[in-house]
Structure formats: C-alpha cells, structure tokens
Scaffold this motif. Structure first.
Motif, PDB file in Angstrom:
ATOM      1  N   ARG A 198      37.608  35.373  38.441  1.00  0.00           N
ATOM      2  CA  ARG A 198      37.600  35.550  39.895  1.00  0.00           C
ATOM      3  C   ARG A 198      38.457  34.483  40.587  1.00  0.00           C
ATOM      4  O   ARG A 198      39.195  34.779  41.531  1.00  0.00           O
ATOM      5  CB  ARG A 198      36.170  35.484  40.429  1.00  0.00           C
ATOM      6  CG  ARG A 198      35.343  36.725  40.131  1.00  0.00           C
ATOM      7  CD  ARG A 198      33.924  36.568  40.664  1.00  0.00           C
ATOM      8  NE  ARG A 198      33.139  37.757  40.421  1.00  0.00           N
ATOM      9  CZ  ARG A 198      33.091  38.812  41.228  1.00  0.00           C
ATOM     10  NH1 ARG A 198      33.807  38.812  42.345  1.00  0.00           N
ATOM     11  NH2 ARG A 198      32.342  39.852  40.938  1.00  0.00           N
ATOM     12  N   GLN A 199      38.361  33.262  40.109  1.00  0.00           N
ATOM     13  CA  GLN A 199      39.119  32.169  40.727  1.00  0.00           C
ATOM     14  C   GLN A 199      40.625  32.399  40.585  1.00  0.00           C
ATOM     15  O   GLN A 199      41.380  32.222  41.539  1.00  0.00           O
ATOM     16  CB  GLN A 199      38.723  30.846  40.076  1.00  0.00           C
ATOM     17  CG  GLN A 199      39.382  29.625  40.707  1.00  0.00           C
ATOM     18  CD  GLN A 199      38.900  28.325  40.072  1.00  0.00           C
ATOM     19  OE1 GLN A 199      37.995  28.310  39.259  1.00  0.00           O
ATOM     20  NE2 GLN A 199      39.520  27.223  40.463  1.00  0.00           N
ATOM     21  N   SER A 200      41.051  32.805  39.392  1.00  0.00           N
ATOM     22  CA  SER A 200      42.470  33.078  39.171  1.00  0.00           C
ATOM     23  C   SER A 200      42.924  34.300  39.966  1.00  0.00           C
ATOM     24  O   SER A 200      44.049  34.345  40.482  1.00  0.00           O
ATOM     25  CB  SER A 200      42.740  33.304  37.679  1.00  0.00           C
ATOM     26  OG  SER A 200      42.482  32.136  36.942  1.00  0.00           O
ATOM     27  N   MET A 201      42.038  35.262  40.079  1.00  0.00           N
ATOM     28  CA  MET A 201      42.370  36.471  40.837  1.00  0.00           C
ATOM     29  C   MET A 201      42.553  36.151  42.318  1.00  0.00           C
ATOM     30  O   MET A 201      43.440  36.688  42.989  1.00  0.00           O
ATOM     31  CB  MET A 201      41.279  37.517  40.629  1.00  0.00           C
ATOM     32  CG  MET A 201      41.664  38.911  41.082  1.00  0.00           C
ATOM     33  SD  MET A 201      40.398  40.119  40.669  1.00  0.00           S
ATOM     34  CE  MET A 201      40.629  40.244  38.907  1.00  0.00           C
ATOM     35  N   PRO A 216      44.493  38.327  45.542  1.00  0.00           N
ATOM     36  CA  PRO A 216      43.243  38.227  46.311  1.00  0.00           C
ATOM     37  C   PRO A 216      42.555  39.578  46.518  1.00  0.00           C
ATOM     38  O   PRO A 216      41.321  39.649  46.515  1.00  0.00           O
ATOM     39  CB  PRO A 216      43.712  37.633  47.649  1.00  0.00           C
ATOM     40  CG  PRO A 216      44.991  36.931  47.330  1.00  0.00           C
ATOM     41  CD  PRO A 216      45.641  37.726  46.248  1.00  0.00           C
ATOM     42  N   GLU A 217      43.349  40.640  46.713  1.00  0.00           N
ATOM     43  CA  GLU A 217      42.737  41.956  46.920  1.00  0.00           C
ATOM     44  C   GLU A 217      41.931  42.410  45.709  1.00  0.00           C
ATOM     45  O   GLU A 217      41.006  43.217  45.815  1.00  0.00           O
ATOM     46  CB  GLU A 217      43.814  43.004  47.228  1.00  0.00           C
ATOM     47  CG  GLU A 217      44.596  42.737  48.501  1.00  0.00           C
ATOM     48  CD  GLU A 217      45.776  41.792  48.289  1.00  0.00           C
ATOM     49  OE1 GLU A 217      45.891  41.224  47.178  1.00  0.00           O
ATOM     50  OE2 GLU A 217      46.570  41.623  49.232  1.00  0.00           O
ATOM     51  N   GLY A 218      42.272  41.866  44.558  1.00  0.00           N
ATOM     52  CA  GLY A 218      41.590  42.268  43.328  1.00  0.00           C
ATOM     53  C   GLY A 218      40.142  41.814  43.262  1.00  0.00           C
ATOM     54  O   GLY A 218      39.345  42.395  42.526  1.00  0.00           O
ATOM     55  N   VAL A 219      39.788  40.774  44.026  1.00  0.00           N
ATOM     56  CA  VAL A 219      38.414  40.279  44.007  1.00  0.00           C
ATOM     57  C   VAL A 219      37.463  41.353  44.516  1.00  0.00           C
ATOM     58  O   VAL A 219      36.386  41.575  43.961  1.00  0.00           O
ATOM     59  CB  VAL A 219      38.291  38.997  44.839  1.00  0.00           C
ATOM     60  CG1 VAL A 219      36.846  38.516  44.865  1.00  0.00           C
ATOM     61  CG2 VAL A 219      39.202  37.905  44.284  1.00  0.00           C
ATOM     62  N   THR A 220      37.871  42.032  45.596  1.00  0.00           N
ATOM     63  CA  THR A 220      37.047  43.119  46.142  1.00  0.00           C
ATOM     64  C   THR A 220      36.915  44.246  45.131  1.00  0.00           C
ATOM     65  O   THR A 220      35.824  44.805  44.934  1.00  0.00           O
ATOM     66  CB  THR A 220      37.668  43.658  47.440  1.00  0.00           C
ATOM     67  OG1 THR A 220      37.816  42.587  48.368  1.00  0.00           O
ATOM     68  CG2 THR A 220      36.801  44.750  48.040  1.00  0.00           C
ATOM     69  N   ILE A 221      38.024  44.575  44.491  1.00  0.00           N
ATOM     70  CA  ILE A 221      38.005  45.634  43.478  1.00  0.00           C
ATOM     71  C   ILE A 221      37.074  45.254  42.338  1.00  0.00           C
ATOM     72  O   ILE A 221      36.274  46.062  41.863  1.00  0.00           O
ATOM     73  CB  ILE A 221      39.430  45.893  42.955  1.00  0.00           C
ATOM     74  CG1 ILE A 221      40.306  46.463  44.074  1.00  0.00           C
ATOM     75  CG2 ILE A 221      39.418  46.834  41.757  1.00  0.00           C
ATOM     76  CD1 ILE A 221      41.753  46.629  43.704  1.00  0.00           C
TER      77      ILE A 221
END
Length: 289
Positions: A231-234, A239-244
C-alpha cells in the motif's frame, strides 16, 4: 515461507496461463526458436490435466497445451513451473515421467508418438545451474551411453533476465515481473513499472480482474514485503490503486466469508446425513431384534 496446501505461486501461474491471450503470448516469446517456427499458435488449446506427482505439488505446477504444427500434425507443449527456492537436480527425470504419461494418455492410432515440447519456467532466487538434457544425468561407462535415453528441455530462467529483457504484452510482462521479484524486498520501490502496468490494465474492465490476481499474489506469495509495504509503495507510484486495492480486499473478505459459510453448510449436511444413517441403522437393528 511455509508452502500452504494451495501454493500461491502455483495458483498464480495457473491463473495467468488460464487466459488464452497470455498463454499464447508467452509461447510466442518463450518457445525455443526451432519449435516456434513449426507451431501454429492459433490452434492452442489448454488441457485441464496435470501430471505432477502428489508429493511434488508444493514445489511444482504444470500446464499442458495441445497444439497443431503448421503441417497440421498434433503436438503437446508441456510447461513445468518450478517454484522451489532451491534447484532440483532431478527435473529432467521428472519430465521424462510426465512425458511418458502424456504419451500413454493420448496415444496415436498408428502407435507413433506425437512430439512433446517440454519447457521449464523457473523463478527461484539463484540462477539455474543444472543440465537441461537427460543424458547429463547418466553415470556409467561411456560404451553404454548409447543405451541411455536422452531429450532436451527448454529453460526459461527468470533470474537471468533483466527487467528490460522480459518480453510480451502488458499482462504477460506484469505476470513475469511479479514472478521474478516476488522474493525481492526492494522490488516495490525499484521496479515502478509493476505499478505502471497495473495502472494500464485497471483502465479496461476486461483486464482489471488481472490486476486483482497480481495484487492477491503479492499479498499471499511473498514474505519479503507486507500488505502495508504494498500500500505504501502504491501510494507513491500509483495513488489511485490504493482505492482499487481496498475494493479488492473487501471482495476477498466477502469471498472468504461465503466460502466459510458454504464449507460449514456442507460439513453440517454431511454430519446430519451420517447421524441420520447411524440412527436409522440403530433403530432398524433394535426393531429386528
């Protein structure tokens, strides 16, 4: 990392190769050149069978494809996926056993043997330094070597590839980069292309599910980094990938809960049937007596 009953590397490799376009892309780029020149990849069909010995399943998986040669004759592409953290000296012998089983399973009416193209895909921590032909396992007098069987298998050793040398379309590149770096603690920071490829795939509904497969593999298949690291690297690279990822995680929880409910119901039904049968037998015996 302890290998669970359903190995995450095994599951990931099978999910990747279950997609027709990815399997075709893989064979297009990684078959030995002489085989690629003879094979009609448009005829590729995945075969559901596996030939792995049960005690080797925690360390190997395999996928089998039937294919036509360009002269219309049948052939088999047998892909052995090696996901041990150490090198197996007996792979050539194991392949021979699996090839014999394939010939036994699908005999030609004429009695002749169809060609089998064996590939080994390896993603271990160290470079593969084992013979890629069976005859190198021979240990006997030179005068008897001609009586010893031999064949060559094609090796795809991901540990020897630079990231730039990994070929293929977006899904295949992402899958192979994931396999190559799954044990690399610095991968999430040093290989931002992983997130670039996921972002590209997430934009299309037909390929977004592939991103979920890769994320699940990173979470379950690595002891080099945690879900929090991911999550931290994402957040840094995509950043949009965290929601996904949060949406996918919720879906995993729902699927896990449903699976638990289904298993519980099944076990309850089985116990109920067993108790009913036992009570019926007891009552019948009592009445008979």
């Amino acid at each position: 990392m302890a290998e669970p009953l359903t190995n995450p590397h095994d599951r990931f490799f099978r999910q990747v190769m279950a997609r027709q376009e990815v399997a075709t892309d893989f064979l297009r780029h990684y078959l030995p050149p002489e085989a690629a020149a003879l094979v009609d990849l448009s005829s590729l069909v995945a075969v559901s069978e596996t030939f792995i010995d049960e005690h080797l399943r925690p360390h190997h998986s395999d996928v089998v494809f039937s294919v036509r040669l360009k002269d219309k004759r049948p052939a088999v592409v047998y892909v052995l996926f090696e996901h041990k953290s150490f090198l197996d000296v007996r792979v050539g012998f194991q392949l021979l056993r699996y090839m014999v089983r394939i010939w036994e399973r699908w005999p030609k009416p004429s009695g002749a043997l169809q060609p089998i193209i064996p590939l080994v895909v390896y993603h271990g921590q160290w470079e593969w330094r084992r013979p890629t032909n069976l005859a190198d396992m021979y240990d006997g007098p030179d005068d008897l070597r001609d009586y010893f069987p031999d064949f060559q298998y094609w090796l795809v050793d991901l540990s020897t590839f630079s990231d730039a040398e990994i070929r293929g379309e977006t899904m295949l590149r992402l899958a192979l980069l994931a396999l190559k770096h799954i044990r690399d603690r610095q991968a999430l920071e040093e290989v931002p292309e992983i997130f670039d490829l996921m972002e590209k795939l997430a934009k299309t509904e037909s390929t977004a599910e592939f991103v979920a497969i890769v994320l699940r593999y990173f979470v379950t298949g690595s002891d080099a980094f945690t879900e929090a690291d991911l999550r931290q690297s994402m957040e840094k690279h995509w950043p949009e990938g965290v929601t996904i990822m949060s949406t996918i995680a919720e879906r995993w929880i729902e699927q896990g809960m449903q699976k638990g409910i289904d298993i519980g119901m099944q076990q309850g039904m089985q116990q109920g049937m067993q108790q009913g049968m036992q009570q019926g037998m007891q009552q019948g015996m009592q009445q008979g007596m």
